[in-house]
Design a protein around this motif. Structure first.
Motif, PDB file in Angstrom:
ATOM      1  N   ASP A 136     138.228  28.346 -42.147  1.00  0.00           N
ATOM      2  CA  ASP A 136     139.015  28.352 -40.922  1.00  0.00           C
ATOM      3  C   ASP A 136     140.031  27.226 -41.026  1.00  0.00           C
ATOM      4  O   ASP A 136     139.967  26.396 -41.937  1.00  0.00           O
ATOM      5  CB  ASP A 136     138.132  28.165 -39.680  1.00  0.00           C
ATOM      6  CG  ASP A 136     137.586  29.488 -39.169  1.00  0.00           C
ATOM      7  OD1 ASP A 136     138.402  30.375 -38.845  1.00  0.00           O
ATOM      8  OD2 ASP A 136     136.358  29.644 -39.113  1.00  0.00           O
ATOM      9  N   TYR A 137     140.960  27.202 -40.068  1.00  0.00           N
ATOM     10  CA  TYR A 137     142.010  26.186 -40.025  1.00  0.00           C
ATOM     11  C   TYR A 137     141.928  25.417 -38.715  1.00  0.00           C
ATOM     12  O   TYR A 137     141.682  26.007 -37.662  1.00  0.00           O
ATOM     13  CB  TYR A 137     143.397  26.831 -40.138  1.00  0.00           C
ATOM     14  CG  TYR A 137     143.665  27.397 -41.506  1.00  0.00           C
ATOM     15  CD1 TYR A 137     144.267  26.616 -42.483  1.00  0.00           C
ATOM     16  CD2 TYR A 137     143.304  28.703 -41.823  1.00  0.00           C
ATOM     17  CE1 TYR A 137     144.507  27.129 -43.746  1.00  0.00           C
ATOM     18  CE2 TYR A 137     143.539  29.225 -43.079  1.00  0.00           C
ATOM     19  CZ  TYR A 137     144.148  28.425 -44.037  1.00  0.00           C
ATOM     20  OH  TYR A 137     144.373  28.935 -45.288  1.00  0.00           O
ATOM     21  N   LEU A 138     142.158  24.132 -38.801  1.00  0.00           N
ATOM     22  CA  LEU A 138     142.122  23.293 -37.608  1.00  0.00           C
ATOM     23  C   LEU A 138     143.191  23.718 -36.606  1.00  0.00           C
ATOM     24  O   LEU A 138     142.993  23.594 -35.409  1.00  0.00           O
ATOM     25  CB  LEU A 138     142.287  21.812 -37.977  1.00  0.00           C
ATOM     26  CG  LEU A 138     142.282  20.832 -36.813  1.00  0.00           C
ATOM     27  CD1 LEU A 138     141.000  20.945 -35.993  1.00  0.00           C
ATOM     28  CD2 LEU A 138     142.478  19.419 -37.301  1.00  0.00           C
ATOM     29  N   HIS A 139     144.328  24.249 -37.053  1.00  0.00           N
ATOM     30  CA  HIS A 139     145.390  24.605 -36.113  1.00  0.00           C
ATOM     31  C   HIS A 139     145.049  25.821 -35.251  1.00  0.00           C
ATOM     32  O   HIS A 139     145.766  26.109 -34.297  1.00  0.00           O
ATOM     33  CB  HIS A 139     146.731  24.789 -36.830  1.00  0.00           C
ATOM     34  CG  HIS A 139     146.817  25.999 -37.698  1.00  0.00           C
ATOM     35  ND1 HIS A 139     146.450  25.979 -39.013  1.00  0.00           N
ATOM     36  CD2 HIS A 139     147.210  27.262 -37.428  1.00  0.00           C
ATOM     37  CE1 HIS A 139     146.622  27.180 -39.530  1.00  0.00           C
ATOM     38  NE2 HIS A 139     147.078  27.978 -38.595  1.00  0.00           N
ATOM     39  N   ALA A 140     143.961  26.531 -35.549  1.00  0.00           N
ATOM     40  CA  ALA A 140     143.518  27.625 -34.665  1.00  0.00           C
ATOM     41  C   ALA A 140     143.133  27.013 -33.320  1.00  0.00           C
ATOM     42  O   ALA A 140     142.446  25.991 -33.270  1.00  0.00           O
ATOM     43  CB  ALA A 140     142.339  28.367 -35.288  1.00  0.00           C
ATOM     44  N   SER A 141     143.555  27.624 -32.240  1.00  0.00           N
ATOM     45  CA  SER A 141     143.355  27.025 -30.916  1.00  0.00           C
ATOM     46  C   SER A 141     141.879  26.749 -30.616  1.00  0.00           C
ATOM     47  O   SER A 141     141.552  25.738 -29.992  1.00  0.00           O
ATOM     48  CB  SER A 141     143.975  27.900 -29.824  1.00  0.00           C
ATOM     49  OG  SER A 141     143.353  29.161 -29.797  1.00  0.00           O
ATOM     50  N   TYR A 142     140.978  27.620 -31.066  1.00  0.00           N
ATOM     51  CA  TYR A 142     139.547  27.420 -30.822  1.00  0.00           C
ATOM     52  C   TYR A 142     139.086  26.083 -31.391  1.00  0.00           C
ATOM     53  O   TYR A 142     138.342  25.343 -30.744  1.00  0.00           O
ATOM     54  CB  TYR A 142     138.743  28.569 -31.455  1.00  0.00           C
ATOM     55  CG  TYR A 142     137.250  28.425 -31.276  1.00  0.00           C
ATOM     56  CD1 TYR A 142     136.631  28.865 -30.105  1.00  0.00           C
ATOM     57  CD2 TYR A 142     136.452  27.846 -32.260  1.00  0.00           C
ATOM     58  CE1 TYR A 142     135.261  28.740 -29.932  1.00  0.00           C
ATOM     59  CE2 TYR A 142     135.080  27.716 -32.093  1.00  0.00           C
ATOM     60  CZ  TYR A 142     134.489  28.157 -30.932  1.00  0.00           C
ATOM     61  OH  TYR A 142     133.145  28.016 -30.760  1.00  0.00           O
ATOM     62  N   TYR A 143     139.528  25.754 -32.591  1.00  0.00           N
ATOM     63  CA  TYR A 143     139.097  24.506 -33.233  1.00  0.00           C
ATOM     64  C   TYR A 143     139.914  23.311 -32.761  1.00  0.00           C
ATOM     65  O   TYR A 143     139.384  22.206 -32.658  1.00  0.00           O
ATOM     66  CB  TYR A 143     139.125  24.656 -34.757  1.00  0.00           C
ATOM     67  CG  TYR A 143     138.070  25.634 -35.211  1.00  0.00           C
ATOM     68  CD1 TYR A 143     136.719  25.310 -35.138  1.00  0.00           C
ATOM     69  CD2 TYR A 143     138.405  26.902 -35.644  1.00  0.00           C
ATOM     70  CE1 TYR A 143     135.737  26.204 -35.498  1.00  0.00           C
ATOM     71  CE2 TYR A 143     137.423  27.815 -36.010  1.00  0.00           C
ATOM     72  CZ  TYR A 143     136.097  27.456 -35.934  1.00  0.00           C
ATOM     73  OH  TYR A 143     135.119  28.351 -36.277  1.00  0.00           O
ATOM     74  N   GLN A 144     141.185  23.509 -32.449  1.00  0.00           N
ATOM     75  CA  GLN A 144     141.998  22.411 -31.914  1.00  0.00           C
ATOM     76  C   GLN A 144     141.391  21.848 -30.638  1.00  0.00           C
ATOM     77  O   GLN A 144     141.320  20.644 -30.454  1.00  0.00           O
ATOM     78  CB  GLN A 144     143.422  22.887 -31.611  1.00  0.00           C
ATOM     79  CG  GLN A 144     144.355  22.805 -32.757  1.00  0.00           C
ATOM     80  CD  GLN A 144     145.775  23.170 -32.340  1.00  0.00           C
ATOM     81  OE1 GLN A 144     146.020  23.715 -31.253  1.00  0.00           O
ATOM     82  NE2 GLN A 144     146.712  22.890 -33.209  1.00  0.00           N
ATOM     83  N   ARG A 145     140.965  22.741 -29.748  1.00  0.00           N
ATOM     84  CA  ARG A 145     140.396  22.318 -28.462  1.00  0.00           C
ATOM     85  C   ARG A 145     139.083  21.569 -28.639  1.00  0.00           C
ATOM     86  O   ARG A 145     138.715  20.757 -27.803  1.00  0.00           O
ATOM     87  CB  ARG A 145     140.149  23.532 -27.561  1.00  0.00           C
ATOM     88  CG  ARG A 145     141.392  24.120 -26.958  1.00  0.00           C
ATOM     89  CD  ARG A 145     141.062  25.139 -25.866  1.00  0.00           C
ATOM     90  NE  ARG A 145     140.079  26.135 -26.231  1.00  0.00           N
ATOM     91  CZ  ARG A 145     140.352  27.315 -26.791  1.00  0.00           C
ATOM     92  NH1 ARG A 145     141.601  27.634 -27.053  1.00  0.00           N
ATOM     93  NH2 ARG A 145     139.382  28.165 -27.070  1.00  0.00           N
ATOM     94  N   PHE A 169     133.374  18.859 -34.633  1.00  0.00           N
ATOM     95  CA  PHE A 169     133.814  19.546 -33.433  1.00  0.00           C
ATOM     96  C   PHE A 169     132.761  19.461 -32.345  1.00  0.00           C
ATOM     97  O   PHE A 169     131.579  19.256 -32.631  1.00  0.00           O
ATOM     98  CB  PHE A 169     134.048  21.038 -33.741  1.00  0.00           C
ATOM     99  CG  PHE A 169     135.039  21.280 -34.826  1.00  0.00           C
ATOM    100  CD1 PHE A 169     136.398  21.349 -34.551  1.00  0.00           C
ATOM    101  CD2 PHE A 169     134.628  21.433 -36.140  1.00  0.00           C
ATOM    102  CE1 PHE A 169     137.319  21.568 -35.553  1.00  0.00           C
ATOM    103  CE2 PHE A 169     135.540  21.654 -37.154  1.00  0.00           C
ATOM    104  CZ  PHE A 169     136.888  21.723 -36.861  1.00  0.00           C
ATOM    105  N   ASN A 170     133.203  19.681 -31.086  1.00  0.00           N
ATOM    106  CA  ASN A 170     132.258  19.886 -29.986  1.00  0.00           C
ATOM    107  C   ASN A 170     131.520  21.180 -30.254  1.00  0.00           C
ATOM    108  O   ASN A 170     131.976  22.013 -31.035  1.00  0.00           O
ATOM    109  CB  ASN A 170     132.996  20.027 -28.651  1.00  0.00           C
ATOM    110  CG  ASN A 170     133.593  18.726 -28.189  1.00  0.00           C
ATOM    111  OD1 ASN A 170     133.077  17.667 -28.484  1.00  0.00           O
ATOM    112  ND2 ASN A 170     134.686  18.816 -27.466  1.00  0.00           N
ATOM    113  N   GLY A 171     130.427  21.360 -29.553  1.00  0.00           N
ATOM    114  CA  GLY A 171     129.687  22.620 -29.676  1.00  0.00           C
ATOM    115  C   GLY A 171     130.467  23.756 -29.036  1.00  0.00           C
ATOM    116  O   GLY A 171     131.671  23.859 -29.201  1.00  0.00           O
TER     117      GLY A 171
END
Length: 177
Positions: free
Chosen positions: A153-162, A115-117
């Protein structure tokens, strides 16, 4: 009275015979092997790495941490793989260059997820986790986050999707050990 009892017995037996005829035999039940099981069969040690990672749930976050006293994200993935003889670098950006890139659709347990920071803009890797489960398009991962330590956590959470950057396959390095 006798007629009612006899009728009840006949109906019960008949119903039992009909139900028994509709139950498939063991030979008729198809066996389904999931994608996950096939992957674990090819590199069974991946299951052990994930189990080892789960043993460290709730370990606190520590910037630069590489031990059970506290982990940062890349320190955690490095610690888990090091236990099984695979050396990963201690930075999420450097771990983004290890192994082979795979698409999100090809992701499997044991892969690194990047992920990005803190900023969703750009493509600089600033966070890493270890994929533990893939069901359809749902990707579950374990990582050390500044707000909670080692957790799922799950990738589908908006924080991680972005902030999603990519997936790296490093499990083949386990197979070489």
């Amino acid at each position: 009275m006798l007629r009612k009892m006899l009728l009840t017995v006949v109906c019960t037996v008949s119903f039992g015979i009909i139900k028994a005829q509709n139950v498939p035999t063991v030979l008729e039940v198809p066996t389904v092997t999931s994608k996950k099981e096939k992957f674990y069969e090819s590199i069974p040690i991946v299951k052990e790495v994930i189990s080892f990672a789960k043993d460290h749930l709730s370990t606190r976050y520590r910037s630069g941490g590489t031990s059970t006293h506290g982990f940062d994200c890349s320190g955690f993935t490095r610690f888990c793989y090091k236990h099984f003889g695979v050396a990963l670098p201690h930075s999420s950006a450097a771990q983004g260059n290890v192994g082979e890139a795979v698409t999100k659709g090809e992701a499997q347990p044991g892969d690194l997820i990047l992920f990005n920071g803190h900023s969703a803009g750009g493509n600089r890797i600033g966070h890493v986790g270890l994929i533990t489960e893939v069901i359809g398009d749902q990707i579950k991962f374990i990582h050390s986050a500044w707000n909670g330590g080692v957790r799922y956590d799950y990738l589908h959470a908006s924080y991680y999707q972005r902030r999603f950057v990519g997936v790296r396959r490093v499990a083949h390095l386990l197979a070489e050990k």
